[in-house]
Structures are given as structure tokens and as C-alpha cells.
Design an enzyme around this catalytic site. Structure first.
Site, PDB file in Angstrom:
ATOM      1  N   GLY A  13       0.830  -1.210   0.000  1.00 32.37           N
ATOM      2  CA  GLY A  13       0.000   0.000   0.000  1.00 32.37           C
ATOM      3  C   GLY A  13       0.857   1.249   0.000  1.00 32.37           C
ATOM      4  O   GLY A  13       0.597   2.200   0.751  1.00 32.37           O
ATOM      5  N   GLY A  17      -0.981   7.905   1.275  1.00 29.52           N
ATOM      6  CA  GLY A  17      -1.061   8.005   2.720  1.00 29.52           C
ATOM      7  C   GLY A  17       0.154   7.502   3.486  1.00 29.52           C
ATOM      8  O   GLY A  17       1.301   7.869   3.195  1.00 29.52           O
ATOM      9  N   SER A 144      -5.077  -0.040  14.419  1.00 28.79           N
ATOM     10  CA  SER A 144      -5.867   1.196  14.529  1.00 28.79           C
ATOM     11  C   SER A 144      -6.414   1.275  15.949  1.00 28.79           C
ATOM     12  O   SER A 144      -6.552   0.235  16.623  1.00 28.79           O
ATOM     13  CB  SER A 144      -7.036   1.150  13.551  1.00 28.79           C
ATOM     14  OG  SER A 144      -7.944   2.227  13.786  1.00 28.79           O
ATOM     15  N   TYR A 157     -15.144  -2.902   9.910  1.00 28.03           N
ATOM     16  CA  TYR A 157     -13.792  -2.313   9.870  1.00 28.03           C
ATOM     17  C   TYR A 157     -13.110  -2.503  11.228  1.00 28.03           C
ATOM     18  O   TYR A 157     -11.952  -2.935  11.290  1.00 28.03           O
ATOM     19  CB  TYR A 157     -13.840  -0.822   9.493  1.00 28.03           C
ATOM     20  CG  TYR A 157     -12.455  -0.198   9.528  1.00 28.03           C
ATOM     21  CD1 TYR A 157     -11.513  -0.513   8.548  1.00 28.03           C
ATOM     22  CD2 TYR A 157     -12.061   0.643  10.569  1.00 28.03           C
ATOM     23  CE1 TYR A 157     -10.224   0.004   8.590  1.00 28.03           C
ATOM     24  CE2 TYR A 157     -10.773   1.171  10.628  1.00 28.03           C
ATOM     25  CZ  TYR A 157      -9.863   0.850   9.633  1.00 28.03           C
ATOM     26  OH  TYR A 157      -8.586   1.359   9.683  1.00 28.03           O
ATOM     27  N   LYS A 161      -9.578  -4.633  12.433  1.00 29.61           N
ATOM     28  CA  LYS A 161      -8.421  -4.087  13.164  1.00 29.61           C
ATOM     29  C   LYS A 161      -8.253  -4.790  14.522  1.00 29.61           C
ATOM     30  O   LYS A 161      -7.133  -4.895  15.014  1.00 29.61           O
ATOM     31  CB  LYS A 161      -8.552  -2.571  13.296  1.00 29.61           C
ATOM     32  CG  LYS A 161      -8.418  -1.856  11.940  1.00 29.61           C
ATOM     33  CD  LYS A 161      -7.062  -2.128  11.267  1.00 29.61           C
ATOM     34  CE  LYS A 161      -6.910  -1.459   9.917  1.00 29.61           C
ATOM     35  NZ  LYS A 161      -5.599  -1.677   9.295  1.00 29.61           N
ATOM     36  N   PRO A 187      -2.928   3.849  14.847  1.00 29.44           N
ATOM     37  CA  PRO A 187      -3.260   5.278  14.897  1.00 29.44           C
ATOM     38  C   PRO A 187      -4.745   5.553  15.114  1.00 29.44           C
ATOM     39  O   PRO A 187      -5.609   4.734  14.799  1.00 29.44           O
ATOM     40  CB  PRO A 187      -2.874   5.779  13.496  1.00 29.44           C
ATOM     41  CG  PRO A 187      -2.225   4.627  12.784  1.00 29.44           C
ATOM     42  CD  PRO A 187      -2.672   3.389  13.481  1.00 29.44           C
ATOM     43  N   GLY A 188      -4.989   6.773  15.625  1.00 29.47           N
ATOM     44  CA  GLY A 188      -6.331   7.363  15.556  1.00 29.47           C
ATOM     45  C   GLY A 188      -6.471   8.044  14.208  1.00 29.47           C
ATOM     46  O   GLY A 188      -6.048   7.511  13.178  1.00 29.47           O
TER      47      GLY A 188
HETATM   48  P1  NDP Z   1      -4.902   5.457   2.054  1.00 30.27           P
HETATM   49  O1  NDP Z   1      -6.224   5.199   1.448  1.00 30.27           O
HETATM   50  O2  NDP Z   1      -4.320   6.822   1.926  1.00 30.27           O
HETATM   51  O3  NDP Z   1      -3.843   4.391   1.526  1.00 30.27           O
HETATM   52  C1  NDP Z   1      -4.172   3.019   1.485  1.00 30.27           C
HETATM   53  C2  NDP Z   1      -3.130   2.255   0.683  1.00 30.27           C
HETATM   54  O4  NDP Z   1      -3.492   0.861   0.697  1.00 30.27           O
HETATM   55  C3  NDP Z   1      -3.050   2.682  -0.760  1.00 30.27           C
HETATM   56  O5  NDP Z   1      -1.700   2.794  -1.135  1.00 30.27           O
HETATM   57  C4  NDP Z   1      -3.719   1.543  -1.519  1.00 30.27           C
HETATM   58  O6  NDP Z   1      -3.055   1.368  -2.783  1.00 30.27           O
HETATM   59  C5  NDP Z   1      -3.393   0.352  -0.604  1.00 30.27           C
HETATM   60  N1  NDP Z   1      -4.299  -0.773  -0.806  1.00 30.27           N
HETATM   61  C6  NDP Z   1      -5.632  -0.831  -0.554  1.00 30.27           C
HETATM   62  N2  NDP Z   1      -6.113  -2.018  -0.919  1.00 30.27           N
HETATM   63  C7  NDP Z   1      -5.054  -2.741  -1.404  1.00 30.27           C
HETATM   64  C8  NDP Z   1      -4.928  -4.029  -1.949  1.00 30.27           C
HETATM   65  N3  NDP Z   1      -5.977  -4.864  -2.073  1.00 30.27           N
HETATM   66  N4  NDP Z   1      -3.711  -4.450  -2.347  1.00 30.27           N
HETATM   67  C9  NDP Z   1      -2.645  -3.635  -2.228  1.00 30.27           C
HETATM   68  N5  NDP Z   1      -2.706  -2.391  -1.739  1.00 30.27           N
HETATM   69  C10 NDP Z   1      -3.907  -1.951  -1.331  1.00 30.27           C
HETATM   70  O7  NDP Z   1      -5.071   5.077   3.600  1.00 30.27           O
HETATM   71  P2  NDP Z   1      -4.080   5.179   4.856  1.00 30.27           P
HETATM   72  O8  NDP Z   1      -2.712   5.503   4.426  1.00 30.27           O
HETATM   73  O9  NDP Z   1      -4.727   6.028   5.859  1.00 30.27           O
HETATM   74  O10 NDP Z   1      -4.180   3.691   5.385  1.00 30.27           O
HETATM   75  C11 NDP Z   1      -3.063   2.829   5.522  1.00 30.27           C
HETATM   76  C12 NDP Z   1      -3.332   1.849   6.646  1.00 30.27           C
HETATM   77  O11 NDP Z   1      -3.476   2.576   7.868  1.00 30.27           O
HETATM   78  C13 NDP Z   1      -4.617   1.033   6.490  1.00 30.27           C
HETATM   79  O12 NDP Z   1      -4.339  -0.300   6.920  1.00 30.27           O
HETATM   80  C14 NDP Z   1      -5.590   1.712   7.449  1.00 30.27           C
HETATM   81  O13 NDP Z   1      -6.578   0.842   7.909  1.00 30.27           O
HETATM   82  C15 NDP Z   1      -4.655   2.152   8.549  1.00 30.27           C
HETATM   83  N6  NDP Z   1      -5.129   3.224   9.393  1.00 30.27           N
HETATM   84  C16 NDP Z   1      -5.487   4.436   8.862  1.00 30.27           C
HETATM   85  C17 NDP Z   1      -5.954   5.444   9.706  1.00 30.27           C
HETATM   86  C18 NDP Z   1      -6.431   6.756   9.192  1.00 30.27           C
HETATM   87  O14 NDP Z   1      -7.139   7.487   9.939  1.00 30.27           O
HETATM   88  N7  NDP Z   1      -6.081   7.171   7.970  1.00 30.27           N
HETATM   89  C19 NDP Z   1      -6.000   5.245  11.153  1.00 30.27           C
HETATM   90  C20 NDP Z   1      -5.651   3.935  11.585  1.00 30.27           C
HETATM   91  C21 NDP Z   1      -5.193   2.979  10.739  1.00 30.27           C
HETATM   92  P3  NDP Z   1      -3.733   0.956  -4.158  1.00 30.27           P
HETATM   93  O15 NDP Z   1      -5.146   1.486  -4.139  1.00 30.27           O
HETATM   94  O16 NDP Z   1      -2.847   1.582  -5.196  1.00 30.27           O
HETATM   95  O17 NDP Z   1      -3.677  -0.543  -4.172  1.00 30.27           O
HETATM   96  C1  8X3 Z   2      -8.879   4.476  11.066  1.00 29.75           C
HETATM   97  C2  8X3 Z   2      -9.194   5.388  12.206  1.00 29.75           C
HETATM   98  O1  8X3 Z   2     -10.930   5.989  13.908  1.00 29.75           O
HETATM   99  O2  8X3 Z   2     -11.632   5.980  11.590  1.00 29.75           O
HETATM  100  O3  8X3 Z   2      -8.502   3.217  11.500  1.00 29.75           O
HETATM  101  O4  8X3 Z   2     -11.241   3.937  12.727  1.00 29.75           O
HETATM  102  S1  8X3 Z   2     -10.819   5.307  12.618  1.00 29.75           S
END
Ligand code: NDP
Ligand code: 8X3
Length: 257
Positions: A13, A17, A144, A157, A161, A187-188
Site C-alpha cells: 500500500g 497516505g 488502529s 472495519y 483491526k 493510529p487514531g
Molecule cells: P490510504 O487510502 O491513503 O492508503 C491506502 C493504501 O493501501 C493505498 O496505497 C492503496 O493502494 C493500498 N491498498 C488498498 N487495498 C489494497 C490491496 N488490495 N492491495 C494492495 N494495496 C492496497 O489510507 P491510509 O494511508 O490512511 O491507510 C493505511 C493503513 O493505515 C490502512 O491499513 C488503514 O486501515 C490504517 N489506518 C489508517 C488510519 C487513518 O485514519 N487514515 C487510522 C488507523 C489505521 P492501491 O489502491 O494503489 O492498491
Molecule cells: C482508522 C481510524 O478511527 O476511523 O482506522 O477507525 S478510525
């Protein structure tokens, strides 16, 4: 002290992000990178940036972590090229929708479970035995706060997590006696494309999530991940929970008008 320089890190990913920020930070610390995600153009653009900014020539691989055969094939290709993964950042993940359980979409549930749980397992199952064989390596999973406390309409979701937290704890038990470490960074609220993906491109709705709050940014979490990875080899940070100062729980948020 920089214990990351010269190591090889696989980030799933990496096209947005937190994963993308991690790629930049790990490259700045002198790691060699293997970047995986589905969006090929974004991978290519990030690789070009890392090449010009850090002189790092990452391997990039178009990969859907849900596709177990493709993940196994990818791991075999890394072996063929003599690439040993020292660091795995299991970051690929997403949320879809915000509905009461009784109204939930099977399609959304499948996508979250297949990506956040089974995708993480697919990649871990492919890479971890190679780390164990070398008795060296570190896996960081993106958990998360949703894996510590459920919130309204977060049901599936949150369950994914909670599973990441359980798998991190379970794997640590299974890894005892090895030098391989596993951590989760939990993270939050982080302002990335996460809410845009959750609400399928609805920018107004995604914007309300962060209204009146200074959320975390992807670079904050990349810092935390690098801190966890940079700990001395005898230190295994099993979970790190990080929230914005204005957020103290999924429910307790000081929003300014
Ligand atoms: P983004 O949506 O900004 O990035 C998500 C990334 O995951 C993208 O690069 C996407 O790439 C990749 N991805 C999604 N599905 C797939 C797949 N099937 N195969 C390969 N890559 C995949 O989100 P975040 O950076 O915020 O999220 C990253 C992680 O952090 C996640 O696990 C999320 O649950 C976790 N998280 C996020 C929080 C938030 O508030 N943002 C808080 C807590 C946890 P592509 O589409 O090119 O495949
Ligand atoms: C992403 C943060 O609070 O939306 O994991 O679940 S929250």
C-alpha cells in the site's frame, strides 16, 4: 543511531497516505525499498521521486494483497532476484462505508476482510518464514484505535483491526525464541485518502471527519513506524497507540467551531 540504513523494506500500500510517507522516510534513512500496491502509475511516480531525491532505486510491484497466488509468486520472484526482506510494513488496508451492521453491504465486508485480514495474512505467510530462516526481521502491521475500541457503525472495519491486534499478539507468541520481531502501530485519526476511500470519493463527507481538528498526518505515523523499526534488536514494541492531541478516544474529540 540509524539501524535502518542498508536494510531492505517491503511496504504494501505504498501508493498513498501512510505507506507512501513510510517509503519516503525509509528511503531518507537509507533503506532499500520494495514497494507494492495496485496503482502502477503511482508506484512509478514514487519510484522516480525516490530516485531523484535519495538516489534509491526501489523495486516496484503491482500487487493486490488479496490475490494469494500473486503474493506467493511475488515472494518467489524476490527470492530469484536474491532480495531478502528485512522489514515488512503490512500497511495495505481500507474501510468501506459506515453503516449499522444490519444494513451492511456484503461487498464492503468482503473487501475489508479480504484486504485488512486475509491480505495481511497472505503477505505475512509469504515473507515471515524467510525471516525466520535467517533469524532476523521485523514486521510492522498497521492496526488502529478501531482495534482497541469499537465505534458506532464501525462494526466490520473495527473487527478487521481487532484481528490485526490479535494476529500481532499471536504471532509474537509463535515467534518466541527467534530474533524476528512483530509490532503494530495503531493510529487514531490520520488525514490521508482513507476517508475518501471509505466514502467512495465523497469529498464533503470525507472532510467532515477532520473538521475542526488537527488530525495526524501520514508523516507522523511514518515517524512512529521508523521509531519502532529503529529500536535496538532486543527491544520489541508490540503495540504503539497514537492519536492526535485533540482526540483521546474514538469518541472523545475536541472539535473547534
Ligand atoms: P490510504 O487510502 O491513503 O492508503 C491506502 C493504501 O493501501 C493505498 O496505497 C492503496 O493502494 C493500498 N491498498 C488498498 N487495498 C489494497 C490491496 N488490495 N492491495 C494492495 N494495496 C492496497 O489510507 P491510509 O494511508 O490512511 O491507510 C493505511 C493503513 O493505515 C490502512 O491499513 C488503514 O486501515 C490504517 N489506518 C489508517 C488510519 C487513518 O485514519 N487514515 C487510522 C488507523 C489505521 P492501491 O489502491 O494503489 O492498491
Ligand atoms: C482508522 C481510524 O478511527 O476511523 O482506522 O477507525 S478510525
Amino acid at each position: 543511531m540509524n539501524r535502518i540504513r542498508g536494510k531492505t523494506a517491503l511496504i504494501t500500500g505504498a501508493t498513498a497516505g501512510i505507506g507512501e510517507a513510510c517509503a519516503r522516510q525509509l528511503a531518507a534513512m537509507g533503506a532499500h525499498l520494495v514497494l507494492a500496491a495496485r496503482r502502477r502509475e503511482r508506484l512509478a511516480a514514487l519510484a522516480a521521486e525516490l530516485r531523484s531525491e535519495h538516489g534509491e532505486e526501489p523495486l516496484v510491484h503491482e500487487l493486490d494483497v488479496r490475490d494469494r497466488a500473486a503474493v506467493n509468486d511475488f515472494a518467489a520472484r524476490l527470492d530469484e532476484r536474491g532480495v531478502a526482506i528485512d522489514i515488512l510494513v503490512n500497511n495495505a488496508g481500507l474501510s468501506r462505508g459506515l453503516d449499522d451492521l444490519q444494513d451492511g453491504s456484503h461487498q464492503d465486508w468482503d473487501e475489508m476482510i479480504d484486504t485488512n485480514i486475509k491480505g495481511l495474512l497472505n503477505v505475512t505467510r509469504a515473507i515471515l518464514p524467510r525471516m525466520i530462516a535467517r533469524d532476523s526481521g521485523h514486521v510492522v502491521n498497521l492496526g488502529s484505535i478501531a482495534g482497541h475500541m469499537v465505534y458506532p457503525k464501525g462494526n466490520v472495519y473495527c473487527a478487521t483491526k481487532y484481528a490485526v491486534k490479535a494476529l500481532t499478539q499471536a504471532a509474537n507468541i509463535d515467534l518466541v525464541g527467534t530474533r524476528v520481531r512483530m509490532s503494530s502501530v495503531d493510529p487514531g485519526m490520520v488525514e490521508t485518502e482513507f476517508s475518501l476511500v471509505r466514502f467512495r470519493g465523497d469529498e464533503d463527507r470525507a472532510g467532515t471527519v477532520y473538521a475542526g481538528v488537527q488530525p495526524l498526518i501520514a508523516e507522523d505515523i511514518a515517524d512512529n513506524i521508523c521509531y519502532v523499526l529503529n529500536a535496538p534488536p532486543h527491544v520489541n514494541i508490540q503495540h504503539m497507540v497514537v492519536m492526535p492531541t485533540q482526540q483521546r478516544s474514538p469518541y472523545v474529540i475536541a472539535r473547534e467551531e
